[in-house]
Scaffold this motif. Sequence first.
Motif, PDB file in Angstrom:
ATOM      1  N   CYS A  80      33.238  29.720  31.453  1.00  0.00           N
ATOM      2  CA  CYS A  80      32.827  29.455  30.076  1.00  0.00           C
ATOM      3  C   CYS A  80      31.685  30.383  29.692  1.00  0.00           C
ATOM      4  CB  CYS A  80      32.394  27.994  29.948  1.00  0.00           C
ATOM      5  SG  CYS A  80      31.578  27.584  28.398  1.00  0.00           S
ATOM      6  N   CYS A  81      31.657  30.826  28.458  1.00  0.00           N
ATOM      7  CA  CYS A  81      30.540  31.639  27.976  1.00  0.00           C
ATOM      8  C   CYS A  81      30.451  31.539  26.454  1.00  0.00           C
ATOM      9  CB  CYS A  81      30.674  33.093  28.412  1.00  0.00           C
ATOM     10  SG  CYS A  81      32.146  33.930  27.802  1.00  0.00           S
ATOM     11  N   VAL A  82      29.338  32.018  25.929  1.00  0.00           N
ATOM     12  CA  VAL A  82      29.103  31.991  24.487  1.00  0.00           C
ATOM     13  C   VAL A  82      29.859  33.129  23.815  1.00  0.00           C
ATOM     14  CG1 VAL A  82      27.364  32.253  22.667  1.00  0.00           C
ATOM     15  CG2 VAL A  82      26.835  30.931  24.739  1.00  0.00           C
ATOM     16  N   CYS A  83      30.515  32.820  22.725  1.00  0.00           N
ATOM     17  CA  CYS A  83      31.091  33.842  21.856  1.00  0.00           C
ATOM     18  C   CYS A  83      30.950  33.362  20.421  1.00  0.00           C
ATOM     19  CB  CYS A  83      32.555  34.122  22.190  1.00  0.00           C
ATOM     20  SG  CYS A  83      33.273  35.455  21.186  1.00  0.00           S
TER      21      CYS A  83
ATOM     22  N   SER B 158      27.335  42.651  15.087  1.00  0.00           N
ATOM     23  CA  SER B 158      27.052  43.692  16.076  1.00  0.00           C
ATOM     24  C   SER B 158      28.216  44.641  16.289  1.00  0.00           C
ATOM     25  CB  SER B 158      26.671  43.058  17.416  1.00  0.00           C
ATOM     26  OG  SER B 158      27.782  42.368  17.968  1.00  0.00           O
ATOM     27  N   ARG B 159      29.419  44.231  15.870  1.00  0.00           N
ATOM     28  CA  ARG B 159      30.634  45.006  16.086  1.00  0.00           C
ATOM     29  C   ARG B 159      30.916  45.214  17.568  1.00  0.00           C
ATOM     30  NH1 ARG B 159      33.180  44.233  11.422  1.00  0.00           N
ATOM     31  NH2 ARG B 159      31.688  44.399   9.725  1.00  0.00           N
ATOM     32  N   GLN B 160      30.518  44.254  18.395  1.00  0.00           N
ATOM     33  CA  GLN B 160      30.849  44.321  19.808  1.00  0.00           C
ATOM     34  C   GLN B 160      30.935  42.912  20.375  1.00  0.00           C
ATOM     35  OE1 GLN B 160      27.761  46.660  21.612  1.00  0.00           O
ATOM     36  NE2 GLN B 160      26.211  45.076  21.404  1.00  0.00           N
ATOM     37  N   LEU B 161      31.722  42.769  21.435  1.00  0.00           N
ATOM     38  CA  LEU B 161      31.897  41.477  22.066  1.00  0.00           C
ATOM     39  C   LEU B 161      30.659  41.103  22.868  1.00  0.00           C
ATOM     40  CD1 LEU B 161      35.543  41.942  23.396  1.00  0.00           C
ATOM     41  CD2 LEU B 161      34.843  40.483  21.482  1.00  0.00           C
ATOM     42  N   PRO B 162      30.410  39.800  23.060  1.00  0.00           N
ATOM     43  CA  PRO B 162      29.315  39.393  23.945  1.00  0.00           C
ATOM     44  C   PRO B 162      29.521  39.986  25.338  1.00  0.00           C
ATOM     45  CG  PRO B 162      30.201  37.506  22.746  1.00  0.00           C
ATOM     46  CD  PRO B 162      31.124  38.651  22.484  1.00  0.00           C
TER      47      PRO B 162
ATOM     48  N   ALA C  60      29.198  38.757  28.231  1.00  0.00           N
ATOM     49  CA  ALA C  60      29.930  37.896  29.168  1.00  0.00           C
ATOM     50  C   ALA C  60      31.440  37.969  28.943  1.00  0.00           C
ATOM     51  CB  ALA C  60      29.456  36.452  29.037  1.00  0.00           C
ATOM     52  N   VAL C  61      31.866  38.144  27.701  1.00  0.00           N
ATOM     53  CA  VAL C  61      33.299  38.289  27.410  1.00  0.00           C
ATOM     54  C   VAL C  61      33.760  39.692  27.791  1.00  0.00           C
ATOM     55  CG1 VAL C  61      35.067  38.286  25.615  1.00  0.00           C
ATOM     56  CG2 VAL C  61      33.230  36.577  25.556  1.00  0.00           C
ATOM     57  N   ALA C  62      32.977  40.700  27.400  1.00  0.00           N
ATOM     58  CA  ALA C  62      33.332  42.088  27.702  1.00  0.00           C
ATOM     59  C   ALA C  62      33.431  42.329  29.201  1.00  0.00           C
ATOM     60  CB  ALA C  62      32.303  43.032  27.087  1.00  0.00           C
ATOM     61  N   ALA C  63      32.618  41.612  29.986  1.00  0.00           N
ATOM     62  CA  ALA C  63      32.638  41.796  31.433  1.00  0.00           C
ATOM     63  C   ALA C  63      34.004  41.475  32.026  1.00  0.00           C
ATOM     64  CB  ALA C  63      31.564  40.927  32.084  1.00  0.00           C
ATOM     65  N   HIS C  64      34.706  40.519  31.435  1.00  0.00           N
ATOM     66  CA  HIS C  64      36.033  40.162  31.943  1.00  0.00           C
ATOM     67  C   HIS C  64      37.053  41.265  31.649  1.00  0.00           C
ATOM     68  CE1 HIS C  64      35.066  36.112  33.249  1.00  0.00           C
ATOM     69  NE2 HIS C  64      34.459  35.887  32.101  1.00  0.00           N
ATOM     70  N   LEU C  65      36.796  42.086  30.645  1.00  0.00           N
ATOM     71  CA  LEU C  65      37.727  43.157  30.301  1.00  0.00           C
ATOM     72  C   LEU C  65      37.657  44.313  31.289  1.00  0.00           C
ATOM     73  CD1 LEU C  65      37.212  43.195  26.431  1.00  0.00           C
ATOM     74  CD2 LEU C  65      39.164  42.278  27.689  1.00  0.00           C
TER      75      LEU C  65
END
Length: 233
Positions: free
Chosen positions: A109-112, A120-124, A126-131
């Motif tokens: 789970c993480c904040v989005c 910001s035009r970018q993912l958090p 914690a979400v981007a890390a999974h990509l």
Amino acid sequence: GVCISIDSKLISSDTGGDVWLGAMCLQRFLEANQEMVAGMRVLELGSGTGFLSMSTHLLGASLSVSTDVEAMVPLIHRNFAENSSLMRKHRIDFVGAGDAGERPGELTCCVCDWFDVGRSRQLPAAVAAHLVNGPFDLILASDVFYESGETVLAFLTVLMHVRAPRVLICQSFRDAPSVEAEFFAAAKDKGFTVRMISHDECSPDRKALHRMSVDIWQLEPPPVNSTVPMTHL
């Protein structure tokens, strides 16, 4: 079965503190179409209690990421903890390079915050890390269309950044038809294909969903090489 704690304070302030009908209907749909989930990397937006993410984990997702605004995350963590024994018992078939057999799928789970992504035009992070380990295969959202304007566009901005090949949206709250229309018009304008699938043969509850005015849509993003102006979202 899964035990869910709800939060009446969150229900009154942000609607996300309960399990709404849309999440339950989408879970039923996924249970009947497990090939959409099994072995997949799944991102849920606007998770609320985390019920649907736990369901995808139990249906065999290799990764289930539950996201919501910061105020909702403690409730999601609480539900994960209360169901930890059940989640730990679940293992998925996994065959990879030099690795075969079974191992647990990952549930996290993480904040989005969609508005933060819009600004910001970018993912958090914690979400981007999974990509880093590969794209998401599936995005899920249920009962997320309550307010028009910025909320709809912020949600669409997240979809554009994640670009999963399949997005499933279930809506049981139907008191804001203009909000739904605004979102789907904007999504089509950005190149998404949109198809209602709740009445298809793949939906075992299609007659009941029709009676309850609950619908499920499948969205597919524009091709990767398409040029969609993100600044206009």
